[in-house]
Design a protein around this motif. Structure first.
Motif, PDB file in Angstrom:
ATOM      1  N   MET A 129       8.374 -78.923 -50.553  1.00 47.95           N
ATOM      2  CA  MET A 129       9.289 -79.982 -50.780  1.00 47.95           C
ATOM      3  C   MET A 129      10.570 -79.890 -49.963  1.00 47.95           C
ATOM      4  N   ASP A 130      10.918 -78.714 -49.848  1.00 47.59           N
ATOM      5  CA  ASP A 130      12.321 -78.405 -48.879  1.00 47.59           C
ATOM      6  C   ASP A 130      12.126 -79.131 -47.415  1.00 47.59           C
ATOM      7  N   HIS A 131      10.917 -78.659 -47.058  1.00 42.04           N
ATOM      8  CA  HIS A 131      10.432 -79.127 -45.793  1.00 42.04           C
ATOM      9  C   HIS A 131      10.662 -80.910 -45.639  1.00 42.04           C
ATOM     10  N   HIS A 132      10.362 -81.473 -46.691  1.00 45.09           N
ATOM     11  CA  HIS A 132      10.294 -83.010 -46.660  1.00 45.09           C
ATOM     12  C   HIS A 132      11.733 -83.441 -46.869  1.00 45.09           C
ATOM     13  N   ARG A 133      12.450 -82.806 -47.809  1.00 44.88           N
ATOM     14  CA  ARG A 133      13.807 -83.306 -47.796  1.00 44.88           C
ATOM     15  C   ARG A 133      14.712 -82.826 -46.985  1.00 44.88           C
ATOM     16  N   TYR A 134      14.614 -81.988 -46.242  1.00 44.87           N
ATOM     17  CA  TYR A 134      15.488 -81.345 -45.271  1.00 44.87           C
ATOM     18  C   TYR A 134      14.666 -80.986 -44.050  1.00 44.87           C
ATOM     19  N   LEU A 135      14.081 -81.773 -43.556  1.00 46.29           N
ATOM     20  CA  LEU A 135      13.389 -81.673 -42.042  1.00 46.29           C
ATOM     21  C   LEU A 135      14.107 -80.960 -41.226  1.00 46.29           C
ATOM     22  N   GLY A 139      18.100 -72.778 -42.227  1.00 39.61           N
ATOM     23  CA  GLY A 139      18.070 -71.846 -43.262  1.00 39.61           C
ATOM     24  C   GLY A 139      17.612 -72.367 -44.371  1.00 39.61           C
ATOM     25  N   ILE A 140      17.038 -73.730 -44.472  1.00 40.26           N
ATOM     26  CA  ILE A 140      16.156 -74.198 -45.571  1.00 40.26           C
ATOM     27  C   ILE A 140      14.875 -74.496 -45.390  1.00 40.26           C
ATOM     28  N   ASP A 141      14.623 -75.208 -44.139  1.00 42.77           N
ATOM     29  CA  ASP A 141      13.026 -75.447 -43.796  1.00 42.77           C
ATOM     30  C   ASP A 141      12.582 -74.413 -43.153  1.00 42.77           C
ATOM     31  N   VAL A 142      11.532 -73.746 -43.730  1.00 44.08           N
ATOM     32  CA  VAL A 142      11.090 -72.504 -43.262  1.00 44.08           C
ATOM     33  C   VAL A 142       9.654 -72.882 -42.493  1.00 44.08           C
ATOM     34  N   ASP A 143       9.523 -74.132 -42.363  1.00 46.94           N
ATOM     35  CA  ASP A 143       8.520 -74.363 -41.261  1.00 46.94           C
ATOM     36  C   ASP A 143       8.933 -74.163 -39.753  1.00 46.94           C
ATOM     37  N   ILE A 144      10.378 -74.236 -39.737  1.00 46.30           N
ATOM     38  CA  ILE A 144      10.985 -73.647 -38.534  1.00 46.30           C
ATOM     39  C   ILE A 144      10.754 -72.100 -38.101  1.00 46.30           C
ATOM     40  N   LEU A 175      10.584 -65.204 -46.609  1.00 48.39           N
ATOM     41  CA  LEU A 175      11.454 -64.102 -46.918  1.00 48.39           C
ATOM     42  C   LEU A 175      12.428 -64.023 -46.172  1.00 48.39           C
ATOM     43  N   CYS A 176      12.418 -64.156 -44.923  1.00 49.29           N
ATOM     44  CA  CYS A 176      13.550 -64.186 -43.860  1.00 49.29           C
ATOM     45  C   CYS A 176      14.670 -65.230 -43.696  1.00 49.29           C
ATOM     46  N   ILE A 177      14.053 -66.315 -43.974  1.00 49.92           N
ATOM     47  CA  ILE A 177      14.730 -67.758 -43.918  1.00 49.92           C
ATOM     48  C   ILE A 177      15.557 -68.116 -45.166  1.00 49.92           C
ATOM     49  N   ASN A 178      14.879 -68.167 -46.094  1.00 53.60           N
ATOM     50  CA  ASN A 178      15.156 -68.924 -47.373  1.00 53.60           C
ATOM     51  C   ASN A 178      14.556 -67.932 -48.615  1.00 53.60           C
ATOM     52  N   PRO A 179      14.710 -66.669 -48.844  1.00 49.75           N
ATOM     53  CA  PRO A 179      14.159 -66.220 -50.045  1.00 49.75           C
ATOM     54  C   PRO A 179      14.625 -66.752 -51.410  1.00 49.75           C
ATOM     55  N   LYS A 317      24.692 -81.092 -44.237  1.00 52.10           N
ATOM     56  CA  LYS A 317      25.795 -81.229 -44.737  1.00 52.10           C
ATOM     57  C   LYS A 317      25.596 -81.805 -46.091  1.00 52.10           C
ATOM     58  N   GLY A 318      26.628 -81.643 -46.999  1.00 46.89           N
ATOM     59  CA  GLY A 318      26.660 -81.776 -48.369  1.00 46.89           C
ATOM     60  C   GLY A 318      25.871 -80.929 -49.066  1.00 46.89           C
ATOM     61  N   GLU A 319      25.516 -81.478 -50.539  1.00 42.67           N
ATOM     62  CA  GLU A 319      24.832 -80.508 -51.318  1.00 42.67           C
ATOM     63  C   GLU A 319      23.410 -80.464 -51.077  1.00 42.67           C
ATOM     64  N   VAL A 320      22.806 -79.232 -51.201  1.00 40.28           N
ATOM     65  CA  VAL A 320      21.496 -79.056 -50.879  1.00 40.28           C
ATOM     66  C   VAL A 320      20.839 -78.806 -52.255  1.00 40.28           C
ATOM     67  N   LYS A 321      19.862 -79.284 -52.687  1.00 38.98           N
ATOM     68  CA  LYS A 321      18.983 -79.080 -53.897  1.00 38.98           C
ATOM     69  C   LYS A 321      17.708 -78.636 -53.544  1.00 38.98           C
ATOM     70  N   GLN A 322      17.341 -77.381 -54.281  1.00 38.13           N
ATOM     71  CA  GLN A 322      16.163 -76.943 -53.722  1.00 38.13           C
ATOM     72  C   GLN A 322      15.258 -76.624 -55.054  1.00 38.13           C
ATOM     73  N   ASP A 323      14.092 -76.542 -54.847  1.00 35.51           N
ATOM     74  CA  ASP A 323      12.974 -76.171 -56.023  1.00 35.51           C
ATOM     75  C   ASP A 323      12.959 -74.921 -56.315  1.00 35.51           C
TER      76      ASP A 323
END
Length: 323
Positions: A129-135, A139-144, A175-179, A317-323
């Motif tokens: 879900m983070d990948h879709h919201r914050y492509l 530090g958020i999209d762990v597909d990178i 675990l390395c990018i966004n635990p 930028k701005g607020e980041v909401k994660q599951d």
């Protein structure tokens, strides 16, 4: 074999991802697409049949010679396992039971996870879900990939090894990018998976257990279907962040190849994404696209200008909401 690639960092961009704006444009022009935003109940039966197929395979390989266990793990088990991860991808978008029954989808994802041998479904949903919201979000999209992946896997031979080891990087990278703190559902996913694995080992022995685990590792590594990992977002053409694939392997992967369409409309099941492309053809026909995932893998290894660094990355930028 030893040529280094030119790129030494990610492609940093300072614009928002293109999918939200294109979604608004398409819906304004083609409001009939909203009718496709509904569950795909056939997905339930397909997943049940896939689980039964793997259970049958676990039984059939239990007395085979090891060479045939390995052979069938790659030729058959890997295809089913990789396909099941993409069924879990569909389930993570609530495609099986709909958004109104979100928990039914979570439990069904745990069930679909069983023949993979490794707990995956619940954690995947949280990060996807983070990948879709914050492509591409730093530090958020762990597909990178990590900076280490981009720096180290910079020759043809090392890129080949990177492809072979992709399942390990996808497991370790979060675990390395966004635990994230472990949730109750992730613990349930883990316990259910361990219990299933123990039962398979007790009933049919080490060969069946090996077949289950090897199929998952091989299917997500050096395998034709694994071309989608690279095809989806690696920047073969400068300025293009997402790419679609319209080849025959979509039949095994719940149309995950329709990736521009999927990011534009993540609440439309894969079954209906070809209709999205057909209805809004003027938006998709001229975008860069692929017809062979095998060629994508070959080009990734052999093209010295492409590496794990070939991704667009953005500072959020701005607020980041994660599951």
């Amino acid at each position: 074999m030893g040529n280094t690639v030119a790129r030494e960092d990610f492609e940093w961009v300072y614009t928002d991802q293109p999918h939200a704006d294109r979604r608004k444009e398409i819906l304004a022009k083609h409001p009939e697409i909203k009718a496709l935003m509904k569950p795909d109940y056939n997905l339930i039966w397909v997943v049940v049949l896939m689980v039964l197929a793997q259970l049958t395979a676990f039984y059939l390989v239990k007395d085979l010679d090891w060479k045939w266990v390995v052979f069938w793990a790659y030729v058959f088990g890997s295809c089913i396992s990789h396909s099941m991860t993409l069924a879990i991808h569909e389930i993570s978008h609530n495609s099986a039971f709909g958004n109104s029954k979100a928990m039914w989808n979570r439990w069904f994802g745990i069930f679909a996870n069983l023949p993979l041998g490794l707990p995956y479904s619940i954690s995947f949903k949280r990060y996807h879900m983070d990948h879709h919201r914050y492509l591409g979000g730093d530090g958020i999209d762990v597909d990178i990939p990590t900076n280490f992946e981009g720096w180290f896997f910079c020759t043809r031979f090392r890129k080949f090894i990177w492809i072979v080891l992709q399942p390990f990087f996808y497991a370790i990278r979060p675990l390395c990018i966004n635990p994230k703190p472990i949730t109750r559902l992730e613990i349930i996913n883990l316990l259910a998976q361990l219990s299933f694995d123990v039962v398979i080992y007790y009933l049919w022995g080490v060969k069946s257990t090996f077949y289950m685990l090897a199929g998952s590792v091989l299917g997500l590594g050096l395998h034709p279907i694994s071309g989608h990992f690279i095809a989806e977002h690696y920047m073969f053409l400068k300025g293009h962040e997402t790419y679609s694939y319209y080849g025959p392997l979509n039949l095994l992967t719940f149309n995950v190849g329709y990736h521009n369409e999927h990011h534009d409309f993540p609440n439309i099941p894969g079954k209906s994404l070809p209709l999205v492309k057909k209805i809004a053809a003027e938006y998709y026909d001229n975008l860069p696209q692929y017809n062979s995932w095998i060629k994508v893998l070959y080009d990734f290894v052999m093209d010295d200008t492409i590496s794990p660094y070939s991704r667009m990355k953005r500072q959020l930028k701005g607020e980041v909401k994660q599951d």
